[in-house]
Design a protein around this motif. Structure first.
Motif, PDB file in Angstrom:
ATOM      1  N   VAL A  72      47.793  51.096  23.263  1.00 11.97           N
ATOM      2  CA  VAL A  72      49.102  50.553  22.903  1.00 11.97           C
ATOM      3  C   VAL A  72      50.061  51.688  22.563  1.00 11.97           C
ATOM      4  N   ARG A  73      49.544  52.664  21.852  1.00 13.51           N
ATOM      5  CA  ARG A  73      50.372  53.802  21.432  1.00 13.51           C
ATOM      6  C   ARG A  73      50.707  54.724  22.603  1.00 13.51           C
ATOM      7  N   ASP A  74      49.704  55.035  23.433  1.00  9.22           N
ATOM      8  CA  ASP A  74      49.858  56.060  24.463  1.00  9.22           C
ATOM      9  C   ASP A  74      50.151  55.494  25.849  1.00  9.22           C
ATOM     10  N   ARG A  75      50.139  54.153  25.997  1.00 10.27           N
ATOM     11  CA  ARG A  75      50.319  53.477  27.287  1.00 10.27           C
ATOM     12  C   ARG A  75      49.253  53.945  28.273  1.00 10.27           C
ATOM     13  N   SER A  76      48.008  53.973  27.803  1.00  8.86           N
ATOM     14  CA  SER A  76      46.870  54.423  28.597  1.00  8.86           C
ATOM     15  C   SER A  76      45.917  53.257  28.857  1.00  8.86           C
ATOM     16  N   GLU A  77      44.769  53.522  29.480  1.00 10.78           N
ATOM     17  CA  GLU A  77      43.799  52.478  29.814  1.00 10.78           C
ATOM     18  C   GLU A  77      42.393  52.941  29.449  1.00 10.78           C
ATOM     19  N   THR A  78      42.192  53.367  28.222  1.00 10.47           N
ATOM     20  CA  THR A  78      40.890  53.892  27.807  1.00 10.47           C
ATOM     21  C   THR A  78      39.926  52.793  27.357  1.00 10.47           C
ATOM     22  N   ALA A  79      40.439  51.710  26.796  1.00  6.14           N
ATOM     23  CA  ALA A  79      39.567  50.611  26.352  1.00  6.14           C
ATOM     24  C   ALA A  79      38.958  49.906  27.555  1.00  6.14           C
ATOM     25  N   MET A  80      39.770  49.737  28.580  1.00  7.22           N
ATOM     26  CA  MET A  80      39.356  49.003  29.773  1.00  7.22           C
ATOM     27  C   MET A  80      40.523  49.059  30.751  1.00  7.22           C
ATOM     28  N   THR A  81      40.247  49.315  32.006  1.00  4.58           N
ATOM     29  CA  THR A  81      41.352  49.365  32.954  1.00  4.58           C
ATOM     30  C   THR A  81      41.876  47.963  33.236  1.00  4.58           C
ATOM     31  N   GLN A  82      43.153  47.902  33.589  1.00  7.80           N
ATOM     32  CA  GLN A  82      43.726  46.612  33.942  1.00  7.80           C
ATOM     33  C   GLN A  82      43.060  46.060  35.201  1.00  7.80           C
ATOM     34  N   ALA A  83      42.698  46.952  36.109  1.00  6.52           N
ATOM     35  CA  ALA A  83      42.027  46.526  37.341  1.00  6.52           C
ATOM     36  C   ALA A  83      40.682  45.865  37.028  1.00  6.52           C
ATOM     37  N   HIS A  84      39.958  46.386  36.029  1.00  5.51           N
ATOM     38  CA  HIS A  84      38.678  45.787  35.636  1.00  5.51           C
ATOM     39  C   HIS A  84      38.890  44.370  35.115  1.00  5.51           C
ATOM     40  N   VAL A  85      39.890  44.182  34.275  1.00  7.75           N
ATOM     41  CA  VAL A  85      40.191  42.846  33.736  1.00  7.75           C
ATOM     42  C   VAL A  85      40.455  41.871  34.875  1.00  7.75           C
ATOM     43  N   TYR A  86      41.279  42.276  35.820  1.00 11.53           N
ATOM     44  CA  TYR A  86      41.615  41.405  36.948  1.00 11.53           C
ATOM     45  C   TYR A  86      40.381  41.063  37.777  1.00 11.53           C
ATOM     46  N   GLU A  87      39.504  42.051  37.991  1.00  8.66           N
ATOM     47  CA  GLU A  87      38.337  41.823  38.836  1.00  8.66           C
ATOM     48  C   GLU A  87      37.352  40.881  38.166  1.00  8.66           C
ATOM     49  N   VAL A  88      37.172  40.994  36.847  1.00  5.24           N
ATOM     50  CA  VAL A  88      36.314  40.041  36.134  1.00  5.24           C
ATOM     51  C   VAL A  88      36.870  38.630  36.292  1.00  5.24           C
ATOM     52  N   CYS A  89      38.174  38.484  36.132  1.00  2.98           N
ATOM     53  CA  CYS A  89      38.809  37.169  36.287  1.00  2.98           C
ATOM     54  C   CYS A  89      38.617  36.638  37.704  1.00  2.98           C
ATOM     55  N   ARG A  90      38.852  37.477  38.687  1.00  2.00           N
ATOM     56  CA  ARG A  90      38.743  37.042  40.089  1.00  2.00           C
ATOM     57  C   ARG A  90      37.327  36.586  40.416  1.00  2.00           C
ATOM     58  N   LEU A  91      36.335  37.385  40.044  1.00  2.00           N
ATOM     59  CA  LEU A  91      34.952  37.035  40.355  1.00  2.00           C
ATOM     60  C   LEU A  91      34.524  35.768  39.632  1.00  2.00           C
ATOM     61  N   SER A  92      34.938  35.620  38.378  1.00  2.00           N
ATOM     62  CA  SER A  92      34.578  34.418  37.614  1.00  2.00           C
ATOM     63  C   SER A  92      35.187  33.172  38.240  1.00  2.00           C
ATOM     64  N   LEU A  93      36.458  33.265  38.605  1.00  2.00           N
ATOM     65  CA  LEU A  93      37.130  32.126  39.237  1.00  2.00           C
ATOM     66  C   LEU A  93      36.502  31.793  40.591  1.00  2.00           C
ATOM     67  N   GLU A  94      36.178  32.824  41.365  1.00  2.00           N
ATOM     68  CA  GLU A  94      35.577  32.591  42.680  1.00  2.00           C
ATOM     69  C   GLU A  94      34.201  31.945  42.551  1.00  2.00           C
ATOM     70  N   ALA A  95      33.402  32.445  41.595  1.00  2.00           N
ATOM     71  CA  ALA A  95      32.071  31.877  41.393  1.00  2.00           C
ATOM     72  C   ALA A  95      32.159  30.421  40.951  1.00  2.00           C
ATOM     73  N   GLN A  96      33.128  30.117  40.090  1.00  2.00           N
ATOM     74  CA  GLN A  96      33.314  28.739  39.631  1.00  2.00           C
ATOM     75  C   GLN A  96      33.733  27.835  40.780  1.00  2.00           C
ATOM     76  N   THR A  97      34.659  28.321  41.572  1.00  2.00           N
ATOM     77  CA  THR A  97      35.206  27.539  42.685  1.00  2.00           C
ATOM     78  C   THR A  97      34.151  27.256  43.757  1.00  2.00           C
ATOM     79  N   LYS A  98      33.312  28.235  44.034  1.00  2.00           N
ATOM     80  CA  LYS A  98      32.303  28.114  45.087  1.00  2.00           C
ATOM     81  C   LYS A  98      31.018  27.433  44.633  1.00  2.00           C
TER      82      LYS A  98
END
Length: 336
Positions: free
Chosen positions: A303-329
């Motif tokens: 939040v302070r440094d505008r960085s992605e050390t806790a977790m990348t934004q891409a990782h968050v999106y990919e977890v969401c995508r895979l979870s939604l796809e698995a649920q849908t299928k």
């Protein structure tokens, strides 16, 4: 100093967010008391008696607040997060952060437009000390290259405590989206995968015919260019177990394996956060109860440094995508 507020008190994970950010040096400014679980709000009031209750619109409008924490009804989390980001706030939300593909696309669009952080606190990794220790051991090469994860997320139903929305898949997103997102996160993290695919998935209602839409069982088989993962989640933890669920994770490497008994050791060791490490030189139990939870410090720095050390934004999106796809299928089992 990071100043944060809570909007959406509908799941107990809100306590993890507040406790973690306070430990990281944050200031808890206030919370909106709107909830679907009155007992949870009562507990919140008792835990933080000096923190004011403030209308959510006032919290969004306060320019001094950096972060909004969200543990609302799952279907409402994305909308609240988007509202917060458009108001100039970074977001820490409970899982699942989204319950539909449309919500995911809208979140992505808002992050791109505002430059704000959309972070999902995957509590089964970020708030579990044995999971943090496992990440360090994997990074050190204690089990070689990780080639598979097996994640188990069993839960007790605890019916008297559940609000009506708990039984509505449109509200909670389905059992894979709601619970297995934890294990999807862990699969990507421990295997070092940036993306993956859903090979197969199943859902079922085996124990609650009176709630025909409810899902009490789910499983997913995942694959990436680095390894594979199996996930099983359910609502069948017996009442006789001394905790809410026997959460487990096995991390298989080329030179050994790690098994986590996150919340209880049913063989008799007291407490939680039990880690078992087996490799070419040792076979030992590690008590991880003193391991530091570093997600909240890292998030605060981001939040302070505008960085992605806790977790990348891409990782968050990919977890969401895979979870939604698995649920849908998912193939529905059990004949209900």
């Amino acid at each position: 100093m990071l100043r944060f507020a809570v909007v959406g008190i509908d799941h107990g994970h809100t306590f993890d967010h507040v406790k973690g950010l306070l430990a990281a040096g944050g200031e808890f400014v206030g919370y909106c008391p709107k909830t679907s679980v009155p007992a949870l709000l009562d507990n919140f009031k008792k835990t933080y008696p000096d923190t004011p209750q403030i209308d959510r619109e006032a919290l969004f409008a306060d320019p001094s607040i950096n972060v909004i924490c969200i543990a609302a009804i799952p279907r409402d989390r994305a909308g609240l997060a988007i509202r917060a980001m458009k108001a100039g706030k970074d977001v820490m939300t409970d899982k699942p952060g989204v319950t539909t593909f449309a919500q995911l696309e809208e979140v992505k669009k808002t992050v791109a437009e505002t430059g704000r952080i959309f972070s999902i606190c995957f509590s089964e990794r970020h708030c579990v000390r044995s999971a943090v220790k496992a990440g360090k051991l994997v990074k050190e090469g204690a089990v070689g290259r990780v080639i598979q994860t097996i994640g188990m997320g069993p839960h007790k139903l605890q019916l008297p405590t559940r609000p009506d929305w708990f039984f509505d898949p449109e509200a909670f997103g389905g059992i894979i989206v709601d619970i297995a997102s934890h294990q999807v996160d862990q699969f990507l993290f421990y295997t070092g995968s940036t993306t993956g695919e859903v090979v197969a998935s199943s859902i079922g209602n085996f124990g609650m015919p009176e709630k025909p839409k409810f899902e009490d069982f789910g499983e997913v088989l995942l694959r990436s260019d680095r390894g594979s993962g199996y996930v099983r989640v359910d609502w069948f933890t017996p009442e006789g177990l001394g905790t809410w669920g026997d959460g487990r994770l096995t991390i298989l490497g080329t030179e050994g394996y790690i098994e986590l008994r996150k919340y209880i050791d049913i063989s008799g060791r007291p407490g939680k956060d039990h880690l078992f490490l087996v490799n070419g030189t040792e076979n030992r139990h590690i008590d991880c109860s003193d391991e530091k939870l570093d997600y909240f410090d890292a998030f605060t720095a981001d939040v302070r440094d505008r960085s992605e050390t806790a977790m990348t934004q891409a990782h968050v999106y990919e977890v969401c995508r895979l979870s939604l796809e698995a649920q849908t299928k998912a193939v529905r089992l059990g004949g209900r």
